[in-house]
Design a protein around this motif. Sequence first.
Motif, PDB file in Angstrom:
ATOM      1  N   TYR A  99      13.475  78.522  29.253  1.00 45.39           N
ATOM      2  CA  TYR A  99      14.630  77.685  29.601  1.00 45.39           C
ATOM      3  C   TYR A  99      15.255  77.176  28.311  1.00 45.39           C
ATOM      4  CZ  TYR A  99      17.349  73.785  31.419  1.00 45.39           C
ATOM      5  OH  TYR A  99      18.368  72.926  31.717  1.00 45.39           O
ATOM      6  N   THR A 100      16.535  77.428  28.148  1.00 45.93           N
ATOM      7  CA  THR A 100      17.227  77.004  26.939  1.00 45.93           C
ATOM      8  C   THR A 100      18.641  76.568  27.299  1.00 45.93           C
ATOM      9  OG1 THR A 100      17.699  77.645  24.646  1.00 45.93           O
ATOM     10  CG2 THR A 100      18.068  79.316  26.353  1.00 45.93           C
ATOM     11  N   HIS A 107      22.864  82.639  33.324  1.00 48.53           N
ATOM     12  CA  HIS A 107      23.482  81.315  33.288  1.00 48.53           C
ATOM     13  C   HIS A 107      24.731  81.320  34.150  1.00 48.53           C
ATOM     14  CE1 HIS A 107      26.521  82.873  30.474  1.00 48.53           C
ATOM     15  NE2 HIS A 107      25.522  83.402  29.801  1.00 48.53           N
ATOM     16  N   THR A 121      19.505  79.117  31.858  1.00 44.53           N
ATOM     17  CA  THR A 121      19.951  77.725  31.824  1.00 44.53           C
ATOM     18  C   THR A 121      19.732  77.115  33.200  1.00 44.53           C
ATOM     19  OG1 THR A 121      22.220  78.327  32.404  1.00 44.53           O
ATOM     20  CG2 THR A 121      21.659  78.281  30.060  1.00 44.53           C
ATOM     21  N   SER A 122      20.471  76.091  33.521  1.00 42.27           N
ATOM     22  CA  SER A 122      20.233  75.318  34.741  1.00 42.27           C
ATOM     23  C   SER A 122      20.504  76.084  36.026  1.00 42.27           C
ATOM     24  CB  SER A 122      21.094  74.050  34.729  1.00 42.27           C
ATOM     25  OG  SER A 122      22.460  74.391  34.625  1.00 42.27           O
ATOM     26  N   ASN A 127      17.673  76.202  38.186  1.00 46.41           N
ATOM     27  CA  ASN A 127      17.274  74.950  38.833  1.00 46.41           C
ATOM     28  C   ASN A 127      17.844  74.836  40.224  1.00 46.41           C
ATOM     29  OD1 ASN A 127      15.979  74.187  36.517  1.00 46.41           O
ATOM     30  ND2 ASN A 127      17.694  72.990  35.745  1.00 46.41           N
ATOM     31  N   VAL A 168       6.525  79.464  32.269  1.00 45.24           N
ATOM     32  CA  VAL A 168       7.839  78.913  31.955  1.00 45.24           C
ATOM     33  C   VAL A 168       7.721  78.094  30.678  1.00 45.24           C
ATOM     34  CG1 VAL A 168       9.604  77.263  32.675  1.00 45.24           C
ATOM     35  CG2 VAL A 168       8.646  78.849  34.342  1.00 45.24           C
ATOM     36  N   ILE A 182       9.797  75.536  28.370  1.00 47.17           N
ATOM     37  CA  ILE A 182      10.994  74.693  28.390  1.00 47.17           C
ATOM     38  C   ILE A 182      11.369  74.381  26.942  1.00 47.17           C
ATOM     39  CG2 ILE A 182      12.033  72.597  29.323  1.00 47.17           C
ATOM     40  CD1 ILE A 182       9.826  72.573  31.431  1.00 47.17           C
ATOM     41  N   LEU A 202      12.581  73.027  37.762  1.00 44.07           N
ATOM     42  CA  LEU A 202      12.369  74.112  36.813  1.00 44.07           C
ATOM     43  C   LEU A 202      10.900  74.525  36.756  1.00 44.07           C
ATOM     44  CD1 LEU A 202      13.481  75.959  34.609  1.00 44.07           C
ATOM     45  CD2 LEU A 202      13.141  74.105  32.983  1.00 44.07           C
ATOM     46  N   ARG A 210       9.522  77.221  38.961  1.00 45.43           N
ATOM     47  CA  ARG A 210       9.717  78.660  38.702  1.00 45.43           C
ATOM     48  C   ARG A 210       8.431  79.334  38.278  1.00 45.43           C
ATOM     49  NH1 ARG A 210      13.193  78.989  41.826  1.00 45.43           N
ATOM     50  NH2 ARG A 210      13.449  76.766  42.007  1.00 45.43           N
TER      51      ARG A 210
END
Length: 772
Positions: free
Chosen positions: A309-310, A375, A401-402, A405, A415, A417, A431, A434
């Motif tokens: 996740y970035t 994304h 990205t989000s 979510n 995952v 983060i 998140l 996942r």
Amino acid sequence: MLKQLIDGVNVTEVIEHAIGEFHRKGPINPSTLEKLSLIKKYHRDDFSRYEDKLLSVMGLFYKLEQPRTFLEAIYRDLGDSIKQRYGRPYTPMQACAYKSIAEKHFYSFSAPTSTGKSHLFRELIKEYSNDIIIVVPSRALIAEFYSIVLSLVTKDVLVLQFVENINQHNTSRRIFIITPERGVEIFKYADEFDIGLFLFDEAQISEESVRGFSFDAFVRRAERAFPTAKKVFAHPFVANPEAQIEKHGFSESSKADNFRQSNVGKIFVAKEKDNSFSYFSPYSPTEDVPLESDLIADTLKRGGTALIYTSKSKIYKGGHIEGFGDYIDLCPAIEDKEALRIIDSLKKYIGSSDTLPSKQSSFIQLMAQGVVVHHGSMPLKARLLIENFVRSGYAKLCFATSTLNQGINMPFDCVFIDNFSYMEALTLKNLIGRSGRSSTKREFDYGYTIVKRANVATFTTRIRQNVTLEKTSKLDDDPKNISEDHSDLVDAIRTDSFNDDLHLTESQVDRIKESNLKSDMRYVLDKLVIGEQTITAAQYYALGESARRQVKTKLKKIYCSHLKKDSLSTAEQTVLSAAIPLLLWKVQGKSFSETLSLRYSYLTERDKRRALLRQRKTNEISQAEFNTQFSKIKIKYSAQAEQLPNSKLTSAVPLFPRGTSVNDFDYDILVYDTYDFLDKVISLSLSDPLCAALTVYYEDTQDERAKVLKNYFKYGTNDETEIWLIKYGFDPEDIEWIKSIVNHVDETGIVFSDDISTLDSEQREVISRYLS
């Protein structure tokens, strides 16, 4: 405690205690699930002796076969009774939610990810005989639901990602999958559709500062227009789901449940500054335990999958490649023919090039190694292909990205983060869901969540926070606290004054009528429309710079006429100016790849590049001079896409920093931003006000050209057959070949030509739902 579990101290006692705890309370303690995950990882033989018993007391009956103990037999009987009553092997949580949906008019519930909410929804979709509206927060989630629903229902069920009353002679019921902003068309059909159920998934978007207005407005309008339809709200990790009912005054025949049961365990790992890894627990103070190797690398080496996740800005700047190149290198080149076909389809769709450096796509190149980027600015068709790529098992590493979510079902073994910027507790909890998604295998599932050591304290605080919804709607705020951008919507909700035909509020329509736009509209139509078609690109440029500038200026004025405020800010005007050329390309019927090509040529100063190239070919300049002069050509300025109006936009963000050489052009950024302009700016912001103004002008003047331009704004064409095919949900990129095999199409159905034998398997799949 962690080290003791890993070393095997009191393992049996911990498992037996967990069984007793789950029997009394259910699997609601994440700390207990964490301990079980570590025991299974390090002491599989001990764990396996109790695994069926654990699955029984967790209520995961679908994972079990024949009971081997008295306790397992009791839970087997419970599972059988649920199956006998509801016809499906539901978990207790699913059974409780199903019963409440059946009995209540309003139902709001919360459940952690991986507890079977999606399975429950699938069963409801299959069995319901009425029309269904599925409301989700993003187009990415629309795509996810769309694929699932199509696989669940027969061809006589109409499934669309927008609202249209089509295929009437062949449709037994309808399922529309929409966002609140894109679903307002439904209210035109209050007397025509038999809607029995509204499913509001990820309903916590009611808390968002901007979109919360649209969501709450849609909920209230849905109850007014379809009072007999059930309303179901689903959330993850919300402590007070009843607030969703209370804020709208839905008191009669209502119920809310907060399910805390979890089906999956989590192991938590910190990545240290020296890139080593250590176990930690966010639930109890304990000594960290170092790992002997790189957990992410180990996962990839054994064929597992990892999600990193970035932030979108890091992806845009290429930081995901620079920062995680070692992990990318562990992903082998893709050889599967179907995977390569998906990659090739994506490459053609965006018009990328393997030979021209400035048109190379890094996300396409990454996919060739089984690495995907996901994304919200990824074009919808690209997202569908990428998600299919992931679900088919071709992706090993995902940078996201989000958008993940928002409930998109893309599970991973671990995952990491990477980005904690502005991440709220609910975002974080969603998140984490996942990792280690629940499977149908006869085993206890778990996954890994990895954070940077510097973020462990923040992570621990946020994961232990209770997440609550506001008990009052943003629509009920003091008018002084409501921004000018949303005041029209709020007023219309309070007075029930919407113009459903024009997709605006009555006050906005009145402003258009009072703005005296006839001369502006006539000028635009004179310049852009000839007969029943808009002018070509060549004809548009032949108008001359002065006339083209006038067209853009008048289109801006027409758009602004519906707004409550007197004028747009400088930043908003800058975004609008950047959008107008794309709007005109849409009017000219340009495909997405053609639009990308046109914008690429403009931004990279194509004429200057070609002039230099001609000089080099005729040896007027040397290669060194060519290289020097070429590097001096700068990318032209363009603002990044932003939804309009947006009073909070204080300054427009440049697509590329000023002074950037065309040598440093990033084709992926062009793809993402062009999609955002077409989607967020043109489709969501400009289309309805412009089409409304054209309708008002037509009603006043009977000028048929207004209807022509309205169709081009809305559909990109004025061809009746093409418009109908778009209403049937076909991608504009496919319209040309589909049109060639259509004998007739209207609201009642599509009649294809008898001979479609020349179609390949991919084309047949596109039209399969409408083949008899």
